[in-house]
Design a protein around this motif. Structure first.
Motif, PDB file in Angstrom:
ATOM      1  N   TYR A  46       2.389   1.388  -7.276  1.00  0.00           N
ATOM      2  CA  TYR A  46       3.238   1.277  -6.097  1.00  0.00           C
ATOM      3  C   TYR A  46       3.888  -0.098  -6.114  1.00  0.00           C
ATOM      4  O   TYR A  46       3.364  -1.057  -6.701  1.00  0.00           O
ATOM      5  CB  TYR A  46       2.419   1.461  -4.815  1.00  0.00           C
ATOM      6  N   ASN A  75      13.274  -3.396  -6.473  1.00  0.00           N
ATOM      7  CA  ASN A  75      12.381  -3.478  -5.326  1.00  0.00           C
ATOM      8  C   ASN A  75      11.439  -4.679  -5.416  1.00  0.00           C
ATOM      9  O   ASN A  75      11.162  -5.345  -4.419  1.00  0.00           O
ATOM     10  CB  ASN A  75      11.556  -2.187  -5.206  1.00  0.00           C
ATOM     11  N   THR A  93       5.718  -2.362   1.278  1.00  0.00           N
ATOM     12  CA  THR A  93       6.171  -1.540   0.166  1.00  0.00           C
ATOM     13  C   THR A  93       7.427  -0.805   0.610  1.00  0.00           C
ATOM     14  O   THR A  93       7.586  -0.479   1.800  1.00  0.00           O
ATOM     15  CB  THR A  93       5.110  -0.532  -0.282  1.00  0.00           C
ATOM     16  N   GLU A 109       8.245   2.083  -0.537  1.00  0.00           N
ATOM     17  CA  GLU A 109       8.033   3.508  -0.821  1.00  0.00           C
ATOM     18  C   GLU A 109       7.475   4.214   0.414  1.00  0.00           C
ATOM     19  O   GLU A 109       6.282   4.140   0.697  1.00  0.00           O
ATOM     20  CB  GLU A 109       7.086   3.653  -2.015  1.00  0.00           C
ATOM     21  N   THR A 128       9.271  14.635  -2.609  1.00  0.00           N
ATOM     22  CA  THR A 128       9.308  13.184  -2.840  1.00  0.00           C
ATOM     23  C   THR A 128       7.982  12.477  -2.551  1.00  0.00           C
ATOM     24  O   THR A 128       7.809  11.316  -2.920  1.00  0.00           O
ATOM     25  CB  THR A 128      10.402  12.535  -1.961  1.00  0.00           C
ATOM     26  N   ASP A 179       5.538  10.199  -4.956  1.00  0.00           N
ATOM     27  CA  ASP A 179       5.843   8.817  -5.314  1.00  0.00           C
ATOM     28  C   ASP A 179       5.708   7.845  -4.140  1.00  0.00           C
ATOM     29  O   ASP A 179       6.022   6.659  -4.284  1.00  0.00           O
ATOM     30  CB  ASP A 179       7.275   8.714  -5.869  1.00  0.00           C
ATOM     31  N   LYS A 180       5.257   8.344  -2.988  1.00  0.00           N
ATOM     32  CA  LYS A 180       5.151   7.493  -1.805  1.00  0.00           C
ATOM     33  C   LYS A 180       3.709   7.045  -1.594  1.00  0.00           C
ATOM     34  O   LYS A 180       2.770   7.762  -1.917  1.00  0.00           O
ATOM     35  CB  LYS A 180       5.648   8.230  -0.557  1.00  0.00           C
ATOM     36  N   GLU A 181       3.560   5.845  -1.014  1.00  0.00           N
ATOM     37  CA  GLU A 181       2.215   5.327  -0.814  1.00  0.00           C
ATOM     38  C   GLU A 181       1.478   6.086   0.276  1.00  0.00           C
ATOM     39  O   GLU A 181       0.263   6.224   0.236  1.00  0.00           O
ATOM     40  CB  GLU A 181       2.266   3.832  -0.475  1.00  0.00           C
TER      41      GLU A 181
END
Length: 459
Positions: free
Chosen positions: A92, A122, A139, A141, A161, A164-166
């Motif tokens: 991440y 990022n 983050t 994300e 999606t 890929d997200k925290e």
């Protein structure tokens, strides 16, 4: 847990000696990444690259995040470019930033060269924010939804999606990047109609933080509101990222450690104790020791000024007891107030209330200690030790000094951290070492002043 780690560590070493790599992999894949990192820290460095390569890709990345910077650097230097890219792709953004901040410049360049353009962008964006700010620990994300989307469309977007997200539990509703609401996965799953729009079910009363907010204040918000994640916005209320609960926990741990080191009279260190060299410990301790040693000169000057009378009036024997009691009393108040300040329980506007409360506490403590002290002096010093020079009047001087010293110490202990906070210093600076040094000097002045007034021989 420590015994379990030792058992696993010895088992892994035995299996490595026998080159039973498939068995090692079977053991490691059943373990939590944090536990694997702890075991890796105890093994010989030569074994780390091999053991790390036995881990599945996702587990390897999670383990890498939990490892000490020294072990991370060792692995990075041994990675091929493709191996490094595989690890970075699984990280991440906030974890990648933490690693970059700990690495030397040549290692950082290699990490960034293997990161994809979006990840590199990022990372650089987060690194631009001030140290210890909300922006530096966030983050980028997170799951973003549009207000016009339906519940069904939102769930499909999370499925597409979310990997890929925290975190996906809390989703943020934005319009032209402006944060206008939030909705949880629970809200989506329990919605009565899949065709309902997000705008109809979203929560619009949102608590957010600015990118420039202090990270300690952000961590306190997690404790206060029981958040799992907190949105971060810029000056124009445009959403730029989120801070998750695990990051807030890391901040809390770091801040508490820093406060404890400052309160103990040391410069905060970013290394663990076992990772610190003797020179590191020396470097962090010696400035404070020298400062406190020099500041104690005032105490010495006071004693020197009355030196010729100390023996005559038999006052010297009671100085350590008075100074220790004063220092302890001041430390009690300062630690209590420093902790209350760190938790946001008090602020400078409460100073008068705090002083009044400490005065009443000091009176109760001072009277109790004075009574016990008088009994101790008369029974032990006067009767048991048969010291005729310790008279009732001398005992009264010591006990009155005791009560006043406690009062002065508690007033100083509660007010100095508040004043430090007000003028922008860390309140922890005004903890035991400084409080004790100041109270020592004042307690001696009070002691000799009372002796001058009450004893026949002027001091």
């Amino acid at each position: 847990m420590a015994e379990h780690s030792v058992t696993v560590e010895s088992t892994l070493e035995a299996l490595l000696a026998e080159k039973k790599y498939s068995t090692i992999r079977d053991i490691l894949i059943t373990m939590n990444p944090s536990d694997i990192a702890s075991i890796f820290d105890e093994l010989e460095e030569d074994h780390l690259p091999l053991l790390f390569r036995l881990l599945p890709k996702e587990q390897a990345a999670e383990t890498f995040v939990e490892m000490d910077p020294e072990a991370q650097e060792l692995l990075i230097r041994g990675f091929s470019d493709s191996e490094l890219k595989e690890v970075i792709d699984e990280l991440y953004v906030d974890d990648a930033v933490d690693i970059v901040e700990e690495m030397p410049a040549n290692v950082v360049r290699r990490i960034l060269s293997q990161a994809d353009p979006e990840m590199r962008k990022n990372i650089n964006e987060i690194l631009r924010y001030p140290e210890n700010s909300a922006g530096s620990i966030m983050t980028t994300e997170y799951v973003s939804l549009r207000p016009s989307m339906t519940v069904e469309e939102s769930i499909l977007r999370i499925r597409r999606t979310g990997v890929d997200k925290e975190t996906i539990y809390t989703c943020y509703v934005t319009k032209d990047r402006t944060l206008i609401g939030l909705v949880t996965v629970k809200d989506l799953l329990l919605a009565q109609d899949d065709e309902m729009s997000i705008e109809e079910i979203m929560e619009t009363n949102i608590i957010s933080v600015n990118t420039q907010a202090d990270q300690e204040e952000v961590a306190q918000m997690f404790s206060k509101y029981n958040f799992l994640a907190l949105p971060v916005v810029d000056a124009e209320n445009r959403m730029v990222g989120i801070i998750t609960f695990d990051d807030a926990m890391d901040v809390m741990e770091d801040e508490v450690t820093e406060d404890m080191e400052i309160m103990g009279g040391m410069t905060p260190s970013d290394k663990t104790y076992l990772r610190s060299t003797v020179f590191d410990l020396f470097r962090h301790r010696i400035p404070w020791l020298m400062l406190l040693m020099v500041s104690a000169t005032f105490t010495g000057l006071i004693i020197t000024g009355f030196e010729n009378k100390l023996t005559t009036l038999h006052l010297a024997a009671f100085i350590p007891m008075l100074m220790d009691t004063g220092g302890n009393s001041g430390s009690q108040s300062s630690v209590t107030i420093i902790r209350a300040l760190s938790l946001g329980e008090v602020d400078f506007s409460d100073l008068l209330r705090i002083i009044w409360k400490e005065i009443r506490t000091a009176v109760l403590c001072g009277i109790t200690l004075a009574v016990v002290c008088f009994a101790k002096i008369m029974l032990v010093d006067h009767l048991l030790l048969n010291n005729d020079s310790v008279t009732t009047l001398v005992a009264l001087v010591v006990c009155i000094t005791m009560a006043l010293t406690v009062l002065v110490a508690k007033l100083i202990g509660c007010s100095l951290p508040m004043l430090a906070k007000k003028i922008g210093f860390d309140p922890a600076v005004m903890a035991s070492p400084f409080i004790t040094t100041i109270v020592d000097a004042l307690s001696l002045l009070v002691y000799f002043g009372i002796a001058s007034a009450m004893l026949s021989t002027p001091v």
